[in-house]
Design a protein around this motif. Structure first.
Motif, PDB file in Angstrom:
ATOM      1  N   VAL A 110      -0.751 -18.233  15.966  1.00 25.47           N
ATOM      2  CA  VAL A 110      -1.497 -17.740  14.813  1.00 25.47           C
ATOM      3  C   VAL A 110      -2.813 -17.170  15.332  1.00 25.47           C
ATOM      4  CG1 VAL A 110      -2.522 -18.307  12.589  1.00 25.47           C
ATOM      5  CG2 VAL A 110      -0.441 -19.489  13.330  1.00 25.47           C
ATOM      6  N   ARG A 111      -3.032 -15.868  15.128  1.00 24.76           N
ATOM      7  CA  ARG A 111      -4.234 -15.195  15.632  1.00 24.76           C
ATOM      8  C   ARG A 111      -4.772 -14.250  14.571  1.00 24.76           C
ATOM      9  NH1 ARG A 111      -4.881 -15.979  21.010  1.00 24.76           N
ATOM     10  NH2 ARG A 111      -3.073 -16.743  22.202  1.00 24.76           N
ATOM     11  N   ARG A 112      -5.947 -13.718  14.882  1.00 25.73           N
ATOM     12  CA  ARG A 112      -6.512 -12.701  14.015  1.00 25.73           C
ATOM     13  C   ARG A 112      -5.739 -11.395  14.198  1.00 25.73           C
ATOM     14  NH1 ARG A 112      -9.191 -13.060   9.636  1.00 25.73           N
ATOM     15  NH2 ARG A 112     -10.642 -14.550  10.606  1.00 25.73           N
ATOM     16  N   ALA A 113      -5.344 -10.780  13.086  1.00 21.78           N
ATOM     17  CA  ALA A 113      -4.590  -9.528  13.144  1.00 21.78           C
ATOM     18  C   ALA A 113      -5.536  -8.340  13.279  1.00 21.78           C
ATOM     19  CB  ALA A 113      -3.743  -9.379  11.884  1.00 21.78           C
ATOM     20  N   ARG A 114      -5.042  -7.266  13.867  1.00 16.89           N
ATOM     21  CA  ARG A 114      -5.839  -6.043  13.953  1.00 16.89           C
ATOM     22  C   ARG A 114      -6.154  -5.483  12.579  1.00 16.89           C
ATOM     23  NH1 ARG A 114      -2.841  -2.708  18.893  1.00 16.89           N
ATOM     24  NH2 ARG A 114      -3.255  -4.273  20.531  1.00 16.89           N
ATOM     25  N   LEU A 115      -5.318  -5.809  11.610  1.00 20.01           N
ATOM     26  CA  LEU A 115      -5.583  -5.355  10.244  1.00 20.01           C
ATOM     27  C   LEU A 115      -6.726  -6.125   9.613  1.00 20.01           C
ATOM     28  CD1 LEU A 115      -1.905  -5.033   8.901  1.00 20.01           C
ATOM     29  CD2 LEU A 115      -3.409  -3.202   9.690  1.00 20.01           C
ATOM     30  N   GLY A 116      -7.140  -7.225  10.246  1.00 23.13           N
ATOM     31  CA  GLY A 116      -8.253  -8.005   9.731  1.00 23.13           C
ATOM     32  C   GLY A 116      -7.871  -9.356   9.213  1.00 23.13           C
ATOM     33  N   GLY A 117      -6.602  -9.571   8.909  1.00 21.70           N
ATOM     34  CA  GLY A 117      -6.166 -10.849   8.364  1.00 21.70           C
ATOM     35  C   GLY A 117      -5.563 -11.754   9.422  1.00 21.70           C
ATOM     36  N   VAL A 118      -4.392 -12.317   9.115  1.00 19.89           N
ATOM     37  CA  VAL A 118      -3.718 -13.278   9.986  1.00 19.89           C
ATOM     38  C   VAL A 118      -2.478 -12.631  10.598  1.00 19.89           C
ATOM     39  CG1 VAL A 118      -2.523 -15.502  10.074  1.00 19.89           C
ATOM     40  CG2 VAL A 118      -4.566 -15.241   8.653  1.00 19.89           C
ATOM     41  N   ARG A 119      -2.241 -12.942  11.861  1.00 17.27           N
ATOM     42  CA  ARG A 119      -1.016 -12.510  12.546  1.00 17.27           C
ATOM     43  C   ARG A 119      -0.270 -13.744  13.031  1.00 17.27           C
ATOM     44  NH1 ARG A 119       0.706 -11.607  17.872  1.00 17.27           N
ATOM     45  NH2 ARG A 119       2.298  -9.975  18.091  1.00 17.27           N
ATOM     46  N   VAL A 120       0.944 -13.932  12.496  1.00 20.85           N
ATOM     47  CA  VAL A 120       1.814 -15.034  12.909  1.00 20.85           C
ATOM     48  C   VAL A 120       2.923 -14.447  13.768  1.00 20.85           C
ATOM     49  CG1 VAL A 120       3.344 -16.875  12.137  1.00 20.85           C
ATOM     50  CG2 VAL A 120       1.301 -16.324  10.811  1.00 20.85           C
ATOM     51  N   ALA A 121       3.072 -14.948  15.005  1.00 19.24           N
ATOM     52  CA  ALA A 121       4.053 -14.389  15.937  1.00 19.24           C
ATOM     53  C   ALA A 121       4.923 -15.502  16.506  1.00 19.24           C
ATOM     54  CB  ALA A 121       3.355 -13.637  17.075  1.00 19.24           C
TER      55      ALA A 121
END
Length: 395
Positions: free
Chosen positions: A373-384
Motif C-alpha cells: 500500500v503506497r501513495r499513488a501518482r494520482l494522489g490517493g492510494v495505490r494497492v499492488a
C-alpha cells in the motif's frame, strides 16, 4: 553348397542334414540330391544307407567317417564330413560316389570347406530372419506407440479445453459473486441511507410548511431540490443494483476481460475507472485468477465507497517471473494509516470496515506473493499485489 559338393565329387547321392536342436531357426534343415542332381524330399523312398545316415545325423551321431564300401544294394562308396560351428558339430555332409571315383585328401578338404560355409550361411540366414522379425515387431510397436501418442495428444487437448472451460466458469462465478456482494452492500446500506435522507428532507419541509412563520422561501426551495436529488439517487441506485444482478458477461473469458467487466461493476457516475494491461497476457492458474479478481474487487469497492475518488486506474502487468495487479486512485485515503491497519491485522481481528484490506493481503500471501500500500501518482492510494508465477502454480 550341396550342388557344389555333388558336382565336385561326381556323387550319385549327397545328403545334408542338421541335428535336432541345432540352429533352431535355420531352414531348410535337410536336403538330399539323387542321381543327376535331382532334389529328393526326405519323406520319399531313399536308399537304405542314405536313410540311415539321415536319421543318424538328426539324432546327433556326427562322427566323421572315411570313405568305405557296403555289401547291400544302393550306394556304398561314401564320405561323411561334419558341419561345425563355434567349436561344436551341428550337422553333416555325406556323399556317395561311384566306384571309379576315388576320394582323396583334397576332396575331403573341399567338402569340409563347403560344410563350414554352409554352417555360416545357415547361421547368417537365421540371424537375418530373426532381425527381420525383430524389425517387423519394432515397426509394429512403433506404429502402436505413434497411435497411442496421437490418442494421448487428443486426450490432452480435450483436457486442456475442459480446464479452460472450468477456468472461465470459475472466473464468471467469482465475478457474479462480487457483483451480488456489491449489490447487497448498495441495497442494505447506501440505498437505505439515501432513502432516510430523503425522508428527513420531507419531514423538514413539512415542519416548515406547518410553522408558517418567517419561512425563507429559498430554504424551502433548496429542500425541494434536495428531495429531488435523493429521489434521483435512489432511482440510480436501484438501476445499478438491477444491472449488478443481471450482468451479461457470457462472452468474457480471459482475466483482462473479466477485470474490464469488474471495473464497470463499481461505476458510480462520478468515478471513472481505466484498465491497463502490460506485457504479454498468459493463461494463469485458476486459483491465481480467482485471487486477483477478489483483490481487484475489494480495492475498487474501497475506492468507490471509502476513498471519495473521481478517478481510478487498474493495471495488470505480466512479467517473466510474476504478475502484478495494482489499483490506484486520486481519493483522500491515507496509505500510512492503511499500512498500520495491515500490521495490526496480523495481531488481532479487525472490524468490518477494514476486513477487506486484510483479506486482500491474505489472498496474496496464500499464493506466495505480497501486498503493498503506497501513495499513488494520482494522489490517493495505490494497492499492488505481486504474485510469483512458480509459487502460484504450486499453491
Amino acid at each position: 553348397m550341396v550342388e557344389a559338393a555333388a558336382e565336385h565329387l561326381s556323387a550319385d547321392w549327397v545328403l545334408f542334414a542338421l541335428a535336432d536342436g541345432a540352429l533352431p531357426d535355420a531352414d531348410p534343415r535337410e536336403l538330399v540330391l539323387g542321381p543327376g542332381g535331382e532334389a529328393r524330399p526326405v519323406s520319399a523312398t531313399l536308399p537304405e544307407l542314405v536313410r540311415v545316415h539321415l536319421d543318424g545325423t538328426r539324432a546327433g551321431l556326427l562322427v566323421e567317417h572315411d570313405h568305405g564300401h557296403g555289401d547291400g544294394p544302393g550306394p556304398t562308396h561314401h564320405v561323411h564330413v561334419p558341419v561345425e560351428l563355434d567349436g561344436g558339430v551341428v550337422g553333416a555332409f555325406v556323399a556317395w560316389t561311384p566306384e571309379r571315383r576315388a576320394i582323396d585328401g583334397t576332396d575331403l578338404s573341399v567338402l569340409r570347406i563347403l560344410a563350414s560355409q554352409t554352417a555360416v550361411a545357415l547361421q547368417n540366414s537365421a540371424l537375418y530372419q530373426r532381425s527381420r522379425s525383430l524389425l517387423v515387431s519394432s515397426e509394429r510397436a512403433y506404429e502402436q506407440s505413434r497411435q497411442h501418442a496421437g490418442d494421448l495428444a487428443v486426450r490432452n487437448a480435450e483436457l486442456e479445453a475442459t480446464q479452460r472451460q472450468l477456468g472461465v466458469a470459475h472466473r464468471r462465478e467469482v465475478l457474479d459473486s462480487e457483483r451480488h456482494r456489491i449489490a447487497r452492500e448498495l441495497h442494505d446500506s447506501v440505498t437505505q441511507c439515501v432513502l432516510s435522507a430523503g425522508m428527513q428532507v420531507e419531514v423538514c419541509r413539512s415542519e416548515l410548511a406547518r410553522d408558517g412563520r418567517g419561512v425563507d422561501e429559498r430554504l424551502v426551495e433548496r429542500l425541494g431540490v434536495a428531495k429531488d436529488l435523493t429521489r434521483r439517487a435512489v432511482e440510480q441506485l436501484r438501476s445499478a443494483i438491477y444491472a449488478l444482478n443481471h450482468g451479461d458477461d457470457a462472452g468474457r473469458s480471459s482475466l483482462p476481460e473479466m477485470l474490464e467487466q469488474l471495473c464497470t461493476v463499481h461505476m458510480p457516475d462520478e468515478l471513472q475507472v481505466l484498465l491497463r494491461v502490460e506485457g504479454n497476457p498468459c493463461e494463469l492458474p485458476s486459483g491465481v485468477e480467482h485471487a486477483l479478481l477478489r483483490i481487484a474487487g475489494e480495492a475498487l469497492f474501497n475506492t468507490a465507497v471509502h476513498g471519495h475518488a473521481s478517478r481510478a486506474v487498474v493495471r495488470l502487468a505480466f512479467h517473466p517471473g510474476d504478475v502484478v495487479l495494482s489499483v490506484a486512485d486520486d481519493g483522500d485515503g491515507d496509505p500510512a494509516r492503511l499500512r498500520t491497519v495491515l500490521r495490526l491485522a496480523a495481531a488481532s481481528d479487525l472490524d468490518g470496515r477494514h476486513r477487506g484490506l486484510a483479506n486482500m493481503q491474505a489472498r496474496a500471501r496464500e499464493l506466495g506473493g505480497t501486498l503493498e500500500v503506497r501513495r499513488a501518482r494520482l494522489g490517493g492510494v495505490r494497492v499492488a499485489a505481486r504474485v510469483p508465477l512458480d509459487q502460484a502454480a504450486r499453491a
